[in-house]
Design a protein around this motif. Structure first.
Motif, PDB file in Angstrom:
ATOM      1  N   ALA A 192       3.813 -16.512  11.126  1.00  0.00           N
ATOM      2  CA  ALA A 192       2.661 -15.660  10.789  1.00  0.00           C
ATOM      3  C   ALA A 192       2.116 -14.983  12.042  1.00  0.00           C
ATOM      4  N   GLY A 193       2.068 -15.713  13.136  1.00  0.00           N
ATOM      5  CA  GLY A 193       1.582 -15.134  14.383  1.00  0.00           C
ATOM      6  C   GLY A 193       2.443 -13.983  14.861  1.00  0.00           C
ATOM      7  N   ILE A 194       3.750 -14.143  14.739  1.00  0.00           N
ATOM      8  CA  ILE A 194       4.663 -13.051  15.105  1.00  0.00           C
ATOM      9  C   ILE A 194       4.435 -11.864  14.174  1.00  0.00           C
ATOM     10  N   GLY A 195       4.164 -12.143  12.899  1.00  0.00           N
ATOM     11  CA  GLY A 195       3.842 -11.084  11.947  1.00  0.00           C
ATOM     12  C   GLY A 195       2.586 -10.323  12.343  1.00  0.00           C
ATOM     13  N   HIS A 196       1.603 -11.047  12.869  1.00  0.00           N
ATOM     14  CA  HIS A 196       0.379 -10.394  13.358  1.00  0.00           C
ATOM     15  C   HIS A 196       0.715  -9.347  14.421  1.00  0.00           C
ATOM     16  N   LEU A 197       1.671  -9.669  15.239  1.00  0.00           N
ATOM     17  CA  LEU A 197       1.989  -8.834  16.395  1.00  0.00           C
ATOM     18  C   LEU A 197       3.015  -7.754  16.088  1.00  0.00           C
ATOM     19  N   THR A 198       3.652  -7.823  14.917  1.00  0.00           N
ATOM     20  CA  THR A 198       4.746  -6.885  14.620  1.00  0.00           C
ATOM     21  C   THR A 198       4.615  -6.300  13.219  1.00  0.00           C
ATOM     22  N   TRP A 199       5.475  -6.708  12.321  1.00  0.00           N
ATOM     23  CA  TRP A 199       5.653  -6.055  11.030  1.00  0.00           C
ATOM     24  C   TRP A 199       4.476  -6.146  10.061  1.00  0.00           C
ATOM     25  N   ALA A 200       3.617  -7.160  10.182  1.00  0.00           N
ATOM     26  CA  ALA A 200       2.550  -7.345   9.190  1.00  0.00           C
ATOM     27  C   ALA A 200       1.167  -7.038   9.762  1.00  0.00           C
ATOM     28  N   ARG A 201       1.128  -6.279  10.833  1.00  0.00           N
ATOM     29  CA  ARG A 201      -0.145  -6.022  11.513  1.00  0.00           C
ATOM     30  C   ARG A 201      -1.172  -5.348  10.604  1.00  0.00           C
ATOM     31  N   VAL A 202      -0.761  -4.371   9.837  1.00  0.00           N
ATOM     32  CA  VAL A 202      -1.678  -3.660   8.942  1.00  0.00           C
ATOM     33  C   VAL A 202      -2.171  -4.594   7.837  1.00  0.00           C
ATOM     34  N   GLU A 203      -1.271  -5.428   7.323  1.00  0.00           N
ATOM     35  CA  GLU A 203      -1.665  -6.378   6.280  1.00  0.00           C
ATOM     36  C   GLU A 203      -2.735  -7.345   6.807  1.00  0.00           C
TER      37      GLU A 203
ATOM     38  N   ASN B 164     -14.463  -7.793  -0.786  1.00  0.00           N
ATOM     39  CA  ASN B 164     -14.304  -6.346  -0.629  1.00  0.00           C
ATOM     40  C   ASN B 164     -13.119  -5.773  -1.407  1.00  0.00           C
ATOM     41  N   LYS B 165     -12.452  -6.638  -2.179  1.00  0.00           N
ATOM     42  CA  LYS B 165     -11.347  -6.215  -3.048  1.00  0.00           C
ATOM     43  C   LYS B 165     -10.263  -5.452  -2.272  1.00  0.00           C
ATOM     44  N   ILE B 166      -9.853  -6.023  -1.146  1.00  0.00           N
ATOM     45  CA  ILE B 166      -8.849  -5.379  -0.300  1.00  0.00           C
ATOM     46  C   ILE B 166      -7.470  -5.934  -0.642  1.00  0.00           C
ATOM     47  N   ASP B 167      -6.557  -5.054  -0.985  1.00  0.00           N
ATOM     48  CA  ASP B 167      -5.193  -5.451  -1.293  1.00  0.00           C
ATOM     49  C   ASP B 167      -4.408  -5.656   0.002  1.00  0.00           C
ATOM     50  N   ALA B 168      -3.725  -6.792   0.090  1.00  0.00           N
ATOM     51  CA  ALA B 168      -2.833  -7.078   1.217  1.00  0.00           C
ATOM     52  C   ALA B 168      -1.989  -8.291   0.849  1.00  0.00           C
ATOM     53  N   PHE B 169      -0.778  -8.323   1.341  1.00  0.00           N
ATOM     54  CA  PHE B 169       0.145  -9.430   1.098  1.00  0.00           C
ATOM     55  C   PHE B 169       0.384  -9.671  -0.391  1.00  0.00           C
ATOM     56  N   GLY B 170       0.384  -8.624  -1.181  1.00  0.00           N
ATOM     57  CA  GLY B 170       0.617  -8.765  -2.604  1.00  0.00           C
ATOM     58  C   GLY B 170      -0.586  -9.289  -3.373  1.00  0.00           C
TER      59      GLY B 170
END
Length: 149
Positions: A31-42, A104-110
């Motif tokens: 998950a931490g690597i995702g924070h820094l790369t592919w899933a940053r916007v999510e 806030n009804k924010i869509d992320a990670f499905g």
């Protein structure tokens, strides 16, 4: 691997706990690597808007912390109970982000419905318990309380 003569049987964790501690560590590091790369916007979607810090900075810093905590769970077995408490605290500290995503009804990670976002909130305590159980932190705390009574 040789047993440490200073660690009593009561201080040790079971093989199942060790496996779950390593799995939690791998998940945190991933998950931490995702924070820094592919899933940053999510992950940015989970940063509460009321936080007085740049959201992207929060995502980067929390990603670094997650990688460090994940690696600590995997490799710092000698300090596993302390790491368990720190990981549990981390899960508590990021919980407002999950609440913010729900409120806030924010869509992320499905999580694209109120129901899905609400159900997710109930998994945060599971992560806290997982960290405390798999590292032996919970049982160590209980034993210390019993010895003082």
């Amino acid at each position: 691997m040789k047993a440490n003569p200073h660690i009593t049987r009561e201080d040790q964790t079971s093989t199942v706990q060790t496996v779950f501690r390593i799995l939690l560590g791998l998940n945190l590091a991933f998950a931490g690597i995702g924070h820094l790369t592919w899933a940053r916007v999510e992950f940015l979607a989970q940063v509460p808007t009321w936080l007085p810090v740049n959201g992207d900075l929060v995502v980067i810093l929390s990603g670094i912390v997650e990688v460090a905590l994940g690696l600590a769970l995997i490799f710092l077995g000698k300090y596993r109970t302390m790491v368990g408490w720190i990981v549990a605290l981390f899960f508590v500290l990021v919980f407002p982000g999950n609440i913010s995503q729900y409120v806030n009804k924010i869509d992320a990670f499905g999580l694209n419905s109120d129901k899905a976002r609400l159900i997710r909130l109930f998994f945060q305590p599971v992560l806290v318990i997982w960290a405390l159980w798999s590292t032996g932190a919970w049982s160590s705390w209980r034993k210390s309380r019993q010895s003082t009574n």
